[in-house]
Design a protein around this motif. Structure first.
Motif, PDB file in Angstrom:
ATOM      1  N   VAL A  32     -60.037 -24.714 -20.858  1.00 34.92           N
ATOM      2  CA  VAL A  32     -60.357 -25.559 -22.018  1.00 34.92           C
ATOM      3  C   VAL A  32     -59.359 -26.706 -22.120  1.00 34.92           C
ATOM      4  O   VAL A  32     -59.732 -27.865 -22.374  1.00 34.92           O
ATOM      5  CB  VAL A  32     -60.356 -24.714 -23.310  1.00 34.92           C
ATOM      6  CG1 VAL A  32     -60.520 -25.608 -24.535  1.00 34.92           C
ATOM      7  CG2 VAL A  32     -61.466 -23.673 -23.271  1.00 34.92           C
ATOM      8  N   ALA A  33     -58.078 -26.405 -21.891  1.00 35.04           N
ATOM      9  CA  ALA A  33     -57.044 -27.441 -21.950  1.00 35.04           C
ATOM     10  C   ALA A  33     -57.293 -28.514 -20.892  1.00 35.04           C
ATOM     11  O   ALA A  33     -57.036 -29.705 -21.131  1.00 35.04           O
ATOM     12  CB  ALA A  33     -55.666 -26.816 -21.760  1.00 35.04           C
ATOM     13  N   ALA A  34     -57.799 -28.104 -19.720  1.00 41.45           N
ATOM     14  CA  ALA A  34     -58.103 -29.062 -18.662  1.00 41.45           C
ATOM     15  C   ALA A  34     -59.214 -30.014 -19.104  1.00 41.45           C
ATOM     16  O   ALA A  34     -59.145 -31.228 -18.862  1.00 41.45           O
ATOM     17  CB  ALA A  34     -58.507 -28.326 -17.389  1.00 41.45           C
ATOM     18  N   ALA A  35     -60.246 -29.477 -19.752  1.00 38.84           N
ATOM     19  CA  ALA A  35     -61.339 -30.324 -20.234  1.00 38.84           C
ATOM     20  C   ALA A  35     -60.843 -31.299 -21.295  1.00 38.84           C
ATOM     21  O   ALA A  35     -61.214 -32.486 -21.292  1.00 38.84           O
ATOM     22  CB  ALA A  35     -62.464 -29.452 -20.791  1.00 38.84           C
ATOM     23  N   LYS A  36     -59.987 -30.819 -22.181  1.00 36.96           N
ATOM     24  CA  LYS A  36     -59.465 -31.699 -23.232  1.00 36.96           C
ATOM     25  C   LYS A  36     -58.521 -32.752 -22.649  1.00 36.96           C
ATOM     26  O   LYS A  36     -58.451 -33.881 -23.161  1.00 36.96           O
ATOM     27  CB  LYS A  36     -58.778 -30.861 -24.305  1.00 36.96           C
ATOM     28  CG  LYS A  36     -59.765 -29.990 -25.086  1.00 36.96           C
ATOM     29  CD  LYS A  36     -59.095 -29.202 -26.187  1.00 36.96           C
ATOM     30  CE  LYS A  36     -60.134 -28.415 -26.993  1.00 36.96           C
ATOM     31  NZ  LYS A  36     -59.503 -27.616 -28.087  1.00 36.96           N
ATOM     32  N   PHE A  37     -57.801 -32.395 -21.573  1.00 37.11           N
ATOM     33  CA  PHE A  37     -56.968 -33.381 -20.889  1.00 37.11           C
ATOM     34  C   PHE A  37     -57.843 -34.485 -20.298  1.00 37.11           C
ATOM     35  O   PHE A  37     -57.537 -35.678 -20.420  1.00 37.11           O
ATOM     36  CB  PHE A  37     -56.151 -32.704 -19.792  1.00 37.11           C
ATOM     37  CG  PHE A  37     -55.485 -33.657 -18.847  1.00 37.11           C
ATOM     38  CD1 PHE A  37     -54.333 -34.336 -19.207  1.00 37.11           C
ATOM     39  CD2 PHE A  37     -56.027 -33.893 -17.584  1.00 37.11           C
ATOM     40  CE1 PHE A  37     -53.726 -35.229 -18.328  1.00 37.11           C
ATOM     41  CE2 PHE A  37     -55.432 -34.776 -16.702  1.00 37.11           C
ATOM     42  CZ  PHE A  37     -54.279 -35.446 -17.080  1.00 37.11           C
ATOM     43  N   LEU A  38     -58.947 -34.096 -19.661  1.00 36.33           N
ATOM     44  CA  LEU A  38     -59.858 -35.093 -19.096  1.00 36.33           C
ATOM     45  C   LEU A  38     -60.411 -36.016 -20.176  1.00 36.33           C
ATOM     46  O   LEU A  38     -60.600 -37.225 -19.951  1.00 36.33           O
ATOM     47  CB  LEU A  38     -61.001 -34.402 -18.357  1.00 36.33           C
ATOM     48  CG  LEU A  38     -60.665 -33.772 -17.002  1.00 36.33           C
ATOM     49  CD1 LEU A  38     -61.850 -32.965 -16.484  1.00 36.33           C
ATOM     50  CD2 LEU A  38     -60.264 -34.834 -15.987  1.00 36.33           C
ATOM     51  N   THR A  91     -58.996 -37.208 -22.592  1.00 37.82           N
ATOM     52  CA  THR A  91     -58.019 -38.232 -22.990  1.00 37.82           C
ATOM     53  C   THR A  91     -57.962 -39.397 -22.009  1.00 37.82           C
ATOM     54  O   THR A  91     -57.340 -40.424 -22.309  1.00 37.82           O
ATOM     55  CB  THR A  91     -56.608 -37.622 -23.104  1.00 37.82           C
ATOM     56  OG1 THR A  91     -56.139 -37.233 -21.796  1.00 37.82           O
ATOM     57  CG2 THR A  91     -56.598 -36.428 -24.034  1.00 37.82           C
ATOM     58  N   LEU A  92     -58.590 -39.248 -20.839  1.00 40.01           N
ATOM     59  CA  LEU A  92     -58.514 -40.289 -19.821  1.00 40.01           C
ATOM     60  C   LEU A  92     -59.543 -41.380 -20.099  1.00 40.01           C
ATOM     61  O   LEU A  92     -60.706 -41.078 -20.407  1.00 40.01           O
ATOM     62  CB  LEU A  92     -58.739 -39.692 -18.432  1.00 40.01           C
ATOM     63  CG  LEU A  92     -57.768 -38.583 -18.004  1.00 40.01           C
ATOM     64  CD1 LEU A  92     -58.088 -38.120 -16.582  1.00 40.01           C
ATOM     65  CD2 LEU A  92     -56.319 -39.046 -18.093  1.00 40.01           C
ATOM     66  N   PRO A  93     -59.159 -42.636 -19.971  1.00 40.66           N
ATOM     67  CA  PRO A  93     -60.084 -43.734 -20.300  1.00 40.66           C
ATOM     68  C   PRO A  93     -61.258 -43.868 -19.342  1.00 40.66           C
ATOM     69  O   PRO A  93     -62.222 -44.581 -19.647  1.00 40.66           O
ATOM     70  CB  PRO A  93     -59.179 -44.970 -20.231  1.00 40.66           C
ATOM     71  CG  PRO A  93     -58.059 -44.584 -19.314  1.00 40.66           C
ATOM     72  CD  PRO A  93     -57.835 -43.119 -19.567  1.00 40.66           C
ATOM     73  N   THR A  94     -61.194 -43.191 -18.185  1.00 44.84           N
ATOM     74  CA  THR A  94     -62.273 -43.303 -17.191  1.00 44.84           C
ATOM     75  C   THR A  94     -63.290 -42.173 -17.289  1.00 44.84           C
ATOM     76  O   THR A  94     -64.202 -42.091 -16.462  1.00 44.84           O
ATOM     77  CB  THR A  94     -61.677 -43.310 -15.776  1.00 44.84           C
ATOM     78  OG1 THR A  94     -60.878 -42.128 -15.600  1.00 44.84           O
ATOM     79  CG2 THR A  94     -60.806 -44.539 -15.562  1.00 44.84           C
ATOM     80  N   ILE A  95     -63.155 -41.314 -18.279  1.00 46.90           N
ATOM     81  CA  ILE A  95     -64.008 -40.119 -18.359  1.00 46.90           C
ATOM     82  C   ILE A  95     -64.945 -40.200 -19.558  1.00 46.90           C
ATOM     83  O   ILE A  95     -64.528 -40.483 -20.682  1.00 46.90           O
ATOM     84  CB  ILE A  95     -63.144 -38.837 -18.464  1.00 46.90           C
ATOM     85  CG1 ILE A  95     -62.194 -38.733 -17.275  1.00 46.90           C
ATOM     86  CG2 ILE A  95     -64.042 -37.608 -18.555  1.00 46.90           C
ATOM     87  CD1 ILE A  95     -62.853 -38.763 -15.921  1.00 46.90           C
ATOM     88  N   ASP A  96     -66.221 -39.920 -19.299  1.00 42.50           N
ATOM     89  CA  ASP A  96     -67.208 -39.745 -20.351  1.00 42.50           C
ATOM     90  C   ASP A  96     -67.138 -38.284 -20.794  1.00 42.50           C
ATOM     91  O   ASP A  96     -67.511 -37.377 -20.037  1.00 42.50           O
ATOM     92  CB  ASP A  96     -68.599 -40.093 -19.818  1.00 42.50           C
ATOM     93  CG  ASP A  96     -69.708 -39.897 -20.848  1.00 42.50           C
ATOM     94  OD1 ASP A  96     -69.417 -39.424 -21.968  1.00 42.50           O
ATOM     95  OD2 ASP A  96     -70.875 -40.196 -20.520  1.00 42.50           O
TER      96      ASP A  96
END
Length: 712
Positions: A551-557, A559-564
């Motif tokens: 879950v933490a990995a998904a939430k980290f993603l 935060t990235l400006p390139t991820i929908d």
């Protein structure tokens, strides 16, 4: 030989996908999966000859090379992607003959794997082939249901070979005309046989279920003369190691099994090192004494990978692995007097792949010291001293081996963009030895270099990952999380040293080439980040605490400006399949789609099958309830996202009924799913074409669900 209906249907769909997507990608799955994977590195005893296995698109063969040039040449010439594994490569002391095991172990039904559905069952067999070439000679059948049966041992004079199978030790004369015969026939299961330096005796474990003896058999001209036991007790003795002069045998002693222990708490497994004096040949029972014992806490338990780190070194020193300070380190101790063990590898890192130098004075090993998400080769004196880094930098090295003449060091290695190959180590530099074996169209120059990332789980635990970012990723696009199996594995900043994850790394590169951002997550329960990370509270069926890291990995993603954030998928195999299913069943709001390879879906069934006596535990009812609640099946009601399920129905690691049962539950809950089933295929697919087909299907499914060509 033929494809099943399932396999034909799956491949026909994949060919369509390949046709319309080829122009949109820079390389194919076949290309990134085309590099031969090397394994089972072996050396002779006195010269500079080496041998190894090369798996090239499913064709497995023995290759050899002679120092100092080490020009590779193919020794065996098996053809076809037929699923016949080669293991236990051994060179006779004179370097004149290579021995190996070919085939797979037996499943619970007593059958070897047959993924090509041949009319006659393939057999696991021991073979010998002259180093100068010629036809391999059959030494005998091996088939058994344990990996121990692949452990071929050659006598010091190079005359005899032995191995364990079918509850016996088998022996064959390497140059003789007769096939192997049973050397032993006794109650229990023999394991880990080791020749004495003089070649007149064999030390081995004789397991009898809840206890195990250390046995020493006297052998003459290939026949058993007599057998004696070493300090027999109610405990479990294992992993015998002869002293260089053959006068002593060191071994591990673990407590015998205890009934009706609670199973929810993690129980420590204390252990000790004992040494026996084998000169007392006038008795059938030899005496032994304890020279070291562990503490009683969880950190003191026998390390899970300790067998390969247990050696009888020169100068009467025992080298062993322990996690007593919270990290997997090497220690050494006086073999005869015991006393305080010397810590050989201090620091916050761990060790793997431990081998002794030819003179047994130095331990050679791989480690993540100073480079936590890679591996490098190190050495340290068995008597103690400062460890020396033999390789370093943005490379990865493993399986160190010194040639028999003690003059050269070889290993396998990789980088972020080059697959596993053979290297020589000299002066702190890697010298490529097998570069000529890399296919000309392998797309090294089209691969991305993953970035090391760290993020925190909800309980504050630091989690490491590797982030694959596609080229020219303008705007917000889809992402995919990869979760490894094991769970005692670690993904690296380059091609992995295990074939399963070498393949998975290639697939992550392929997904990145299609426009996906890929995050490979080293969640808790994995190795190389310390004992407490690996033995995390409430992990696995005891609460699935490791899922917090997914879950933490998904939430980290997010935060990235390139991820929908609405187009995050997940894929993984085995334990990674379990975590994929947990993600989809518990958090379809976070994970839009997933691909689950041979995952666990109901822990309450698995832990009962792994331990048939579990129902005798005083907390069994509570444990079964906890295991169910920790399973994906328990959250079917909230599973909304589509999933692709992939498994072979001869899986020997995760029962195929885990997938069968899940499909019925998904149907009842109207969850969209697709399935690929490979008849007669095992857990770690034996056929290269099944990996290729599965990876194409994975990319097609994730592309259909997450649409990488669309960026916002």
């Amino acid at each position: 030989m033929h494809f099943s209906v399932y396999r034909r249907v799956a491949l026909s769909a994949l060919f369509v996908f390949t046709a319309f997507s080829a122009s949109a990608q820079s390389f194919t799955v076949e290309q990134v999966m085309s590099a031969p994977f090397p394994s089972d590195l072996a050396t002779d005893e006195h010269g500079s000859t080496i041998a190894w296995v090369s798996n090239s698109k499913g064709e497995r063969n023995i290759w050899v090379a002679d120092g100092p040039e080490f020009t590779p040449r193919q020794l065996t010439h098996y053809t076809g992607d037929n699923g016949q594994e080669i293991d236990s490569v051994r060179l006779t002391p004179d370097g004149g003959t290579v021995l190996y095991a070919r085939g797979t172990e037996l499943n619970d039904e007593g059958r070897a794997a047959n993924p090509t559905t041949e009319p006659a069952q393939p057999l696991q067999q021991a073979w010998a082939v002259p180093i100068q070439g010629g036809e391999p000679k059959l030494l005998g059948d091996m088939g058994c249901g344990s990996e121990d049966c692949e452990d071929i041992q050659i006598s010091p004079d190079g005359r005899w070979a032995l191995w364990t199978a079918k509850h016996r030790i088998w022996i064959a004369e390497i140059a003789g005309k007769e096939k192997a015969v049973a050397l032993t026939d006794e109650r229990g299961t023999p394991q880990n046989p080791k020749w004495s330096p003089q070649g007149d005796r064999i030390a081995y474990t004789l397991s009898r279920g809840d206890h195990a003896f250390l046995a020493i058999a006297t052998v003459k001209d290939g026949k058993l003369v007599k057998t004696g036991y070493v300090a027999p007790s109610v405990d479990r003795d294992t992993q015998p190691r002869w002293s260089p002069d053959g006068r002593h045998v060191a071994f591990m002693r673990l407590p015998g099994e205890q009934n009706k222990l609670p199973i929810i708490p993690q129980t420590p497994e204390p252990w000790a090192i004992w040494v026996a004096d084998t000169d007392a040949t006038d008795s059938t029972t030899l005496k032994a004494h304890e020279i070291w014992h562990s503490g009683a806490g969880l950190r003191d338990s026998l390390p899970r990978f300790s067998a390969g780190s247990f050696h009888y070194a020169a100068g009467e020193r025992i080298v062993f692995d322990s996690e007593q300070d919270g990290w997997g380190h090497l220690y050494s101790i006086d073999a005869l007097r015991g006393g305080q063990a010397t810590l050989l590898t201090p620091g916050k890192f761990e060790i793997e792949d431990v081998e002794m130098s030819v003179d047994r004075k130095t331990a050679l090993y791989s480690s993540n010291q100073g480079d936590i998400d890679r591996r490098h080769i190190w050495s340290v004196a068995a008597a103690g001293g400062t460890p020396i880094a033999l390789t370093q930098g943005e490379t990865i090295e493993w399986s160190p081996a010194e040639t028999g003449d003690g003059k050269m060091l070889v290993c396998f290695g990789s980088t972020a963009t080059t697959p596993a190959m053979l290297y020589r180590i000299a002066g702190g530099k890697r010298i490529l030895l097998s570069g000529s074996l890399l296919p000309k169209d392998f797309p090294s120059n089209k691969l991305v270099t993953p970035k090391q990332v760290t993020f925190q789980s909800e309980d504050g635990l630091a989690i490491h990952g590797q982030l694959f970012e596609p080229a020219n990723h303008n705007g917000r696009g889809p992402a995919v999380i990869f979760v490894h199996g094991g769970p005692m594995r670690q993904m690296l900043l380059g091609f992995n040293y295990r074939p399963y994850y070498h393949n998975a790394y290639a697939e992550n590169q392929y997904l990145a080439s299609l426009g996906f951002t890929v995050l490979s997550v080293n969640y808790r329960l994995g190795i190389m980040y310390g004992h407490d990370f690996r033995v995390a509270p409430n992990g696995g069926w005891r609460g699935s605490s490791e899922y917090k890291d997914v879950v933490a990995a998904a939430k980290f993603l997010q935060t990235l400006p390139t991820i929908d954030s609405k187009r995050i998928g997940i894929w993984g195999g085995s334990y990674g399949g379990l975590l994929t299913a947990l993600a989809l069943s518990r958090n379809s709001d976070l994970f839009a789609a997933g691909v689950d390879y041979h995952g666990v879906h109901d822990w309450s069934v698995i832990f009962q099958e792994d331990d048939p006596t579990a129902n005798k535990a005083p907390d069994y009812i509570a444990a079964r309830k906890l295991a169910w609640e920790s399973s994906p099946d328990a959250s079917i009601a909230t599973w909304k996202s589509p999933v692709l399920l992939i498994q072979g129905d001869d899986d020997r690691n995760v029962p195929f009924n885990q997938m069968v049962d899940l499909v019925q539950r998904l149907r009842a809950a109207n969850v969209p799913f697709e399935q690929i089933v490979y008849p007669d295929e095992i857990h770690d697919f034996l056929l290269w074409r099944d990996w290729v087909a599965s990876y194409k299907a994975t990319a097609e499914f994730l592309s259909k669900q997450l649409k990488p060509e669309v960026r916002q």
